[in-house]
Structure formats: structure tokens, C-alpha cells
Scaffold this motif. Structure first.
Motif, mmCIF file in Angstrom:
data_model
loop_
_atom_site.group_PDB
_atom_site.id
_atom_site.type_symbol
_atom_site.label_atom_id
_atom_site.label_comp_id
_atom_site.label_asym_id
_atom_site.label_seq_id
_atom_site.Cartn_x
_atom_site.Cartn_y
_atom_site.Cartn_z
ATOM 1 N N MET A 37 3.455 -9.299 -0.239
ATOM 2 C CA MET A 37 2.529 -8.085 -0.747
ATOM 3 C C MET A 37 3.055 -6.865 -0.323
ATOM 4 O O MET A 37 3.355 -6.648 0.736
ATOM 5 N N THR A 38 3.246 -5.999 -1.263
ATOM 6 C CA THR A 38 3.536 -4.810 -1.171
ATOM 7 C C THR A 38 2.520 -3.802 -1.410
ATOM 8 O O THR A 38 1.970 -3.561 -2.824
ATOM 9 N N ILE A 39 1.880 -2.914 -0.718
ATOM 10 C CA ILE A 39 1.082 -1.916 -1.112
ATOM 11 C C ILE A 39 1.618 -0.443 -0.694
ATOM 12 O O ILE A 39 2.496 -0.445 0.275
ATOM 13 N N TYR A 40 1.253 0.511 -1.642
ATOM 14 C CA TYR A 40 1.914 1.722 -1.482
ATOM 15 C C TYR A 40 1.112 2.893 -1.190
ATOM 16 O O TYR A 40 -0.105 2.882 -1.668
ATOM 17 N N ILE A 41 1.477 3.913 -0.645
ATOM 18 C CA ILE A 41 0.594 5.215 -0.503
ATOM 19 C C ILE A 41 1.376 6.327 -0.514
ATOM 20 O O ILE A 41 2.632 6.495 -0.177
ATOM 21 N N MET A 96 -7.770 16.453 2.563
ATOM 22 C CA MET A 96 -6.771 16.061 1.812
ATOM 23 C C MET A 96 -6.567 14.698 1.482
ATOM 24 O O MET A 96 -7.071 13.871 2.559
ATOM 25 N N TRP A 97 -6.107 13.982 0.150
ATOM 26 C CA TRP A 97 -6.232 12.849 0.081
ATOM 27 C C TRP A 97 -4.729 12.181 -0.519
ATOM 28 O O TRP A 97 -4.166 12.853 -1.156
ATOM 29 N N SER A 98 -4.750 10.810 -0.145
ATOM 30 C CA SER A 98 -3.856 10.034 -0.655
ATOM 31 C C SER A 98 -4.343 8.931 -1.698
ATOM 32 O O SER A 98 -5.311 8.600 -1.687
ATOM 33 N N HIS A 99 -3.302 8.378 -2.212
ATOM 34 C CA HIS A 99 -3.677 7.174 -3.338
ATOM 35 C C HIS A 99 -2.841 5.961 -2.660
ATOM 36 O O HIS A 99 -1.923 5.958 -2.543
ATOM 37 N N LEU A 100 -3.824 4.870 -2.714
ATOM 38 C CA LEU A 100 -3.246 3.758 -2.345
ATOM 39 C C LEU A 100 -3.162 2.524 -3.450
ATOM 40 O O LEU A 100 -4.350 2.653 -4.214
ATOM 41 N N VAL A 101 -2.049 2.203 -3.869
ATOM 42 C CA VAL A 101 -1.998 1.355 -4.774
ATOM 43 C C VAL A 101 -1.211 -0.146 -4.823
ATOM 44 O O VAL A 101 -0.626 -0.093 -3.634
ATOM 45 N N PRO A 105 -13.935 1.459 2.095
ATOM 46 C CA PRO A 105 -15.229 1.087 1.381
ATOM 47 C C PRO A 105 -14.827 1.027 -0.177
ATOM 48 O O PRO A 105 -13.862 1.608 -0.396
ATOM 49 N N ARG A 106 -15.447 -0.068 -0.834
ATOM 50 C CA ARG A 106 -15.000 -0.199 -2.100
ATOM 51 C C ARG A 106 -15.537 0.900 -3.094
ATOM 52 O O ARG A 106 -14.656 1.088 -4.106
ATOM 53 N N ARG A 142 -10.607 3.605 -10.596
ATOM 54 C CA ARG A 142 -9.962 3.243 -11.633
ATOM 55 C C ARG A 142 -8.818 2.228 -11.300
ATOM 56 O O ARG A 142 -8.763 1.117 -11.873
ATOM 57 N N ASP A 143 -7.734 2.693 -10.746
ATOM 58 C CA ASP A 143 -6.423 2.030 -10.183
ATOM 59 C C ASP A 143 -5.777 2.226 -8.788
ATOM 60 O O ASP A 143 -4.854 1.835 -8.564
ATOM 61 N N HIS A 144 -6.792 2.928 -8.263
ATOM 62 C CA HIS A 144 -6.298 3.127 -6.784
ATOM 63 C C HIS A 144 -7.318 3.518 -5.778
ATOM 64 O O HIS A 144 -8.675 3.694 -6.187
ATOM 65 N N TYR A 145 -7.120 3.503 -4.416
ATOM 66 C CA TYR A 145 -8.148 4.045 -3.654
ATOM 67 C C TYR A 145 -7.812 5.409 -3.081
ATOM 68 O O TYR A 145 -6.464 5.575 -2.864
#
Length: 95
Positions: A1-5, A16-21, A39-40, A45-48
Motif C-alpha cells: 500500500m502506497t499513499i502519497y502527500i 496551509m493544506w496538503s493533499h493525501l492520495v 475525519p471522513r 472527490r479524490d483526496h483528503y
């Protein structure tokens, strides 16, 4: 499992915000986020959306640091990209 930020470079609500995908599935992404207590409602749409102050924690939990451009490329390559305006937001009443 690979998750990216990506780096926290996106301003909003005084932070400031990041995107987790994920480059595999939304299920993989939701599982990773849940393990971190994200939190959910942070899923869009496609990222946290991840606040900058949580960035180091998310990386320490195993997320791979990539550029914002790479986040988009990974989503498209996996067939997981959901551009804004084409998909209803979670919880919306539109069909």
C-alpha cells in the motif's frame, strides 16, 4: 500500500493544506486516513485535505512525499482523478 502527500502549499481557512492520495483505490486511502484519525469529512472527490500541522505525522505514518504535480499525475494514471465540478460532493443531494 502506497499513499502519497504533497507539501502544505494550498491556503484555506487561515491554514496551509496538503493533499493525501492513493494510486490504487479510495478504499486504501480511506483506511490509511482512518488509521490516522482523519475525519471522513476531509475527503474531497479524490483526496483528503490535510492541514499543514499534520504533515509530519502523516509522513511518519508512511505517506510518500511528492510534488503537487505528481499527486495529479498519480491520480490520473490510476484512473482515480475526479475533477472539480464533475462529481457531487460527498453528502450532496444531487444525483
Amino acid at each position: 500500500m502506497t499513499i502519497y502527500i504533497d507539501p502544505p502549499a494550498w491556503p484555506g481557512h487561515g491554514r496551509m493544506w496538503s493533499h493525501l492520495v492513493s494510486d490504487v483505490s479510495y478504499d486504501e486511502l480511506h483506511t490509511f486516513a482512518a488509521r490516522l484519525g482523519v475525519p471522513r469529512r476531509a475527503f474531497e472527490r479524490d483526496h483528503y485535505d490535510i492541514p499543514g500541522e499534520r504533515y509530519a505525522d502523516v509522513v511518519a505514518a508512511g505517506a510518500v512525499e511528492v510534488s503537487s504535480r505528481e499527486v495529479v499525475r498519480l491520480l490520473y494514471a490510476a484512473g482515480l482523478r475526479r475533477p472539480k465540478g464533475r462529481y457531487p460532493s460527498p453528502g450532496s443531494r444531487s444525483s
